[in-house]
Design an enzyme around this catalytic site. Structure first.
Site, PDB file in Angstrom:
ATOM      1  N   THR A 187      12.355 -12.324 -20.500  1.00 41.28           N
ATOM      2  CA  THR A 187      12.881 -12.016 -19.161  1.00 41.28           C
ATOM      3  C   THR A 187      12.920 -13.328 -18.385  1.00 41.28           C
ATOM      4  O   THR A 187      12.148 -14.245 -18.674  1.00 41.28           O
ATOM      5  CB  THR A 187      11.979 -11.018 -18.415  1.00 41.28           C
ATOM      6  N   GLU A 332      14.898  -5.860 -20.866  1.00 38.28           N
ATOM      7  CA  GLU A 332      14.107  -4.839 -21.572  1.00 38.28           C
ATOM      8  C   GLU A 332      14.971  -3.699 -22.100  1.00 38.28           C
ATOM      9  O   GLU A 332      14.493  -2.849 -22.844  1.00 38.28           O
ATOM     10  CB  GLU A 332      13.038  -4.265 -20.635  1.00 38.28           C
ATOM     11  N   LYS A 440      10.525  -3.293   4.053  1.00 32.06           N
ATOM     12  CA  LYS A 440       9.788  -2.151   4.600  1.00 32.06           C
ATOM     13  C   LYS A 440       9.614  -2.338   6.094  1.00 32.06           C
ATOM     14  O   LYS A 440       8.770  -3.093   6.547  1.00 32.06           O
ATOM     15  CB  LYS A 440       8.432  -2.004   3.911  1.00 32.06           C
ATOM     16  N   TRP A 445      12.258   2.268   4.382  1.00 30.73           N
ATOM     17  CA  TRP A 445      12.902   1.279   3.536  1.00 30.73           C
ATOM     18  C   TRP A 445      14.302   0.912   4.042  1.00 30.73           C
ATOM     19  O   TRP A 445      15.057   1.782   4.463  1.00 30.73           O
ATOM     20  CB  TRP A 445      13.079   1.832   2.116  1.00 30.73           C
TER      21      TRP A 445
END
Ligand code: ADP
Length: 543
Positions: A187, A332, A440, A445
Site C-alpha cells: 500500500t 488490498e 467532524k 460529519w
C-alpha cells in the site's frame, strides 16, 4: 456427489498462453525510456517471457522468492509480469516515486532476490544498493547500446537483453498450486506504514475475469487499451492481465505522462480505452483544451484511485464524447471493488441526475460483497443517506498482510476499508471520505470529497482540496485549499458564495487559501496529511 468437470488451476501463465494461441498477432506498443516507440505482438511477448523465465532459473530464483521491479509501463515490464509469476516466483512491483529510505525498507522487507529497473532509475538503485542485503543481482532493462559505462553496481549489474538473448524460448510453465503467491504490492502508505498485499494466482485470475466484464472495465478484443495507471501500482488495475484474457491491443506510455505525450500516443495508436487517476487526466484535458483537439478514437476512460470530480466527468463526456467510468478500489482489493456503470432504468435519466450518479463510485462487481456499519459494527441501511464504515469481502480481498507483523485486518471475516460510504437502494456506493480525512464539525460529519466536487465546478478552480482544520468551537471545520486557473482573479468571498445552495450551510468552508500547488504522493493522490500538518491550525491562528 462431486461434479465431473476438469480440474485446472487458475494460473497467471495461462493468460499468456491464451494470448499467444488465440491473439498471437495482436500488438503491444510501448513508448520506451530510450524515447522511441517499440511495437511487437503477443507471440513475441510470450516467447521473450519464456526466455526470461529460463534466465530467472539461471539466476537461481527459487519458487516463492521475490523479484523486484522498478519500472514504467512497458513491454519489458509486461514480460516480467509473466516470467516471474508464471515460473512460480513472486513479482514485487516497487514504486519508483518513493523516497530511497522507503525503498530500502520495502526491498529488505520483501527480501527481493533480483531487482529489475528501467534506466531512468539507475541513480535511485545506486543510492539504495549499498543499503540493502537481499538482492544478489540488479538487471538494467535495456540493451548493450544503451547501457551506461559508469555505475556503482559492479558485477552484480546485468543487462536485460543479454539475459533474453542468452536463454532459450522453450520453457514449460509449471503447474503451480493456484493458491500460491503471484505478486506483491505494498500500500502506498498514505495512511501509515506500507503493508504488503500478496496476491495469489487464483485471486488474480478471478479478478481478471470480473474486472473485464461489460459492467466492470468493459474490455474486449476490439479495444486498444492505454493503462496510464502505473504497473507498479496494484498491477495497473489488472489491465495487463485483462488485455491477455480478452486479446486487446495494449499501449504503454513509458515515462511520458504529460498531457501532450499522452494525447499524441492516444491519437497515433487509436486508443479506445484509457485508465488513470484524476491528477493525470487534468494534464491531458488541459492539453486537449488548449489545442482545441478532440479524441478521434477514445470512447471510454476509467477514473479511480481518488474521487473523480463532476467537472472532470463533464469535460470528458460533453467536451470530448469520452464516457467516464468511475471506479473504486484499493491495493488490498487487487484493486477493483465497484464500478459506476448505469443500470437499465438509469440510462435515460435527465443529465443532472446522471452526473450525480456518476459522482458515486458505483456498484459491486460480482466477487466483491460490501456493507456499511456504524461505530458499534451494526449494519446500516442502503438508503442513500446513512453513512458508515465500508467493509468488503470477496475472492480477491486480502486476508492478512505479508510478513506477519500486523494483526489480522479482518473484522468478522470482512475487510474494513478505512473509507466512509453510503449506499443507495440501487446498490451504488458513494465514498463520503476516508475515515482519516472526514471532517467532524460539532459531532457531525462533513464530506471533504463533496466540498471538493462543488469547488471544482467553479470555472476558475484548477484543483481544490478540503481538509479538516482544528476549530476552538466546533472541533474541526472545513478549510479549502485552491489552485486557481492561470490568470484568474477569483477571490475568497466569490468562491464561498458559489457554495450557497449547493451544500448545506454548515458544510460551507469557513475560509479558502489560494496556493500555487498541492503536494502529490507516489500514487498520484493529494497528500492530505501533509496539508493538515501545514494548515491544520489555520482557524486557531486566525483568532
Ligand atoms: P493507499 O490506501 O495507500 O493510498 P490505495 O491506492 O490502495 O493506497 O488507495 C485506496 C484508497 O483510495 C481507497 O481506500 C479510497 O480511499 C481511495 N479511492 C480509490 N478510488 C477512489 C474513488 N474512485 N473515489 C474516492 N476514493 C477512492
Amino acid at each position: 456427489m462431486q461434479g465431473l468437470m476438469m480440474q485446472q488451476p487458475l494460473l497467471v501463465a495461462s493468460l499468456l498462453k491464451h494470448a499467444e494461441r488465440h491473439h498471437s498477432t495482436q500488438e503491444i506498443v510501448s513508448r520506451r525510456v530510450e524515447g522511441d516507440i517499440h511495437r511487437y505482438r503477443y507471440v513475441d511477448l510470450a516467447q521473450r517471457a519464456r526466455r526470461m523465465a529460463n534466465a530467472l532459473a539461471s539466476l537461481a530464483v527459487a519458487p516463492g522468492e521475490r523479484v523486484g521491479t522498478l519500472a514504467w509501463n512497458g513491454y519489458r515490464h509486461m514480460e516480467l509480469y509473466f516470467a516471474v509469476s508464471g515460473s512460480g516466483a513472486v513479482l514485487h512491483t516497487l514504486n519508483p516515486r518513493l523516497h530511497a529510505d522507503q525503498l530500502v525498507y520495502l526491498i529488505e522487507h520483501a527480501q527481493d532476490r533480483v531487482i529489475f529497473f528501467d534506466l531512468t532509475f539507475l541513480p535511485l538503485i545506486e543510492s539504495v544498493a549499498s543499503r540493502v542485503t537481499s538482492p544478489k543481482f540488479y538487471v538494467a532493462m535495456t540493451d548493450r547500446a544503451h547501457m551506461p559505462r559508469n555505475h556503482g553496481l559492479g558485477s552484480r549489474l546485468l543487462r536485460y537483453e543479454d539475459l533474453i538473448e542468452g536463454h532459450r524460448a522453450d520453457f514449460e510453465w509449471p503447474l503451480l498450486d493456484e493458491n500460491s503467491a503471484s505478486s506483491l504490492c505494498y500500500t502506498s502508505g498514505t495512511t501509515g506504514n506500507p503493508k504488503g498485499v500478496l496476491y495469489s494466482h487464483r485471486s488474480t485470475l478471478l479478478h481478471t475475469y470480473a474486472a473485464a466484464l461489460p459492467d466492470s472495465l468493459n474490455c474486449s478484443a476490439r479495444d486498444t487499451i492505454l493503462p496510464v495507471v502505473p504497473m507498479f501500482h496494484v498491477n495497473a488495475w489488472g489491465l495487463p492481465y485483462i488485455a491477455c484474457m480478452v486479446g486487446a491491443k495494449l499501449v504503454f506510455p513509458g515515462p511520458a505522462l504529460d498531457g501532450k505525450s499522452l494525447y499524441e500516443l492516444i491519437e497515433q495508436e487509436q486508443v479506445t480505452l484509457s485508465a488513470g487517476v484524476p491528477t493525470v487526466w487534468q494534464g491531458l484535458l488541459a492539453h486537449a483544451g488548449s489545442q482545441n483537439s478532440s479524441f478521434s478514437s477514445m470512447r471510454r476512460t476509467i477514473i479511480g484511485g481518488a474521487p473523480c470530480p463532476t467537472a472532470m466527468t463533464a469535460a470528458f463526456q460533453k467536451g470530448h464524447q469520452v464516457d467516464v467510468l468511475h471506479a473504486w478500489g484499493m491495493t488490498e482489493l487487487s484493486p477493483v471493488g465497484t464500478v459506476c456503470s448505469f443500470k437499465a432504468h438509469q440510462v435515460a435519466l435527465p443529465e443532472a441526475q446522471r452526473y450525480a450518479l456518476q459522482a458515486r463510485q458505483g456498484r459491486s462487481v460480482f466477487g466483491i460483497d460490501m456493507k456499511i456499519v456504524d461505530a458499534a459494527g451494526k449494519e446500516l441501511p442502503w438508503d442513500g443517506y446513512a453513512s458508515g464504515d465500508l467493509h468488503v469481502r470477496g475472492h480477491w480481498v486480502t486476508s492478512e498482510y505479508f510478513g506477519g507483523e500486523h494483526d489480522t485486518p479482518l473484522h468478522d471475516g470482512w475487510f474494513p476499508t478505512g473509507d466512509v460510504s453510503k449506499i443507495d437502494p440501487d446498490g451504488f456506493m458513494q465514498i463520503v471520505d476516508r475515515s482519516k480525512d472526514v471532517i467532524k464539525s460539532g459531532g457531525e460529519w462533513i464530506s471533504s470529497a463533496d466540498i471538493e466536487n462543488v469547488a471544482c465546478l467553479h470555472p476558475d478552480v484548477a484543483t481544490a482540496v478540503c481538509i479538516a482544520a482544528r476549530h476552538p468551537k466546533w472541533d474541526e471545520r472545513p478549510l479549502l485549499l485552491v489552485v486557481k486557473r492561470a490568470g484568474s482573479t477569483l477571490g475568497m468571498e466569490d468562491l464561498l458564495n458559489f457554495f450557497d445552495g449547493r451544500v448545506a450551510k454548515w458544510w460551507k468552508p469557513d475560509a479558502v487559501l489560494f496556493v500555487d500547488a498541492v503536494p502529490i504522493g507516489a500514487t498520484g493522490k493529494v497528500l492530505k496529511n501533509q496539508l493538515r500538518e501545514q494548515y491544520g491550525d489555520h482557524y486557531l491562528q486566525a483568532r
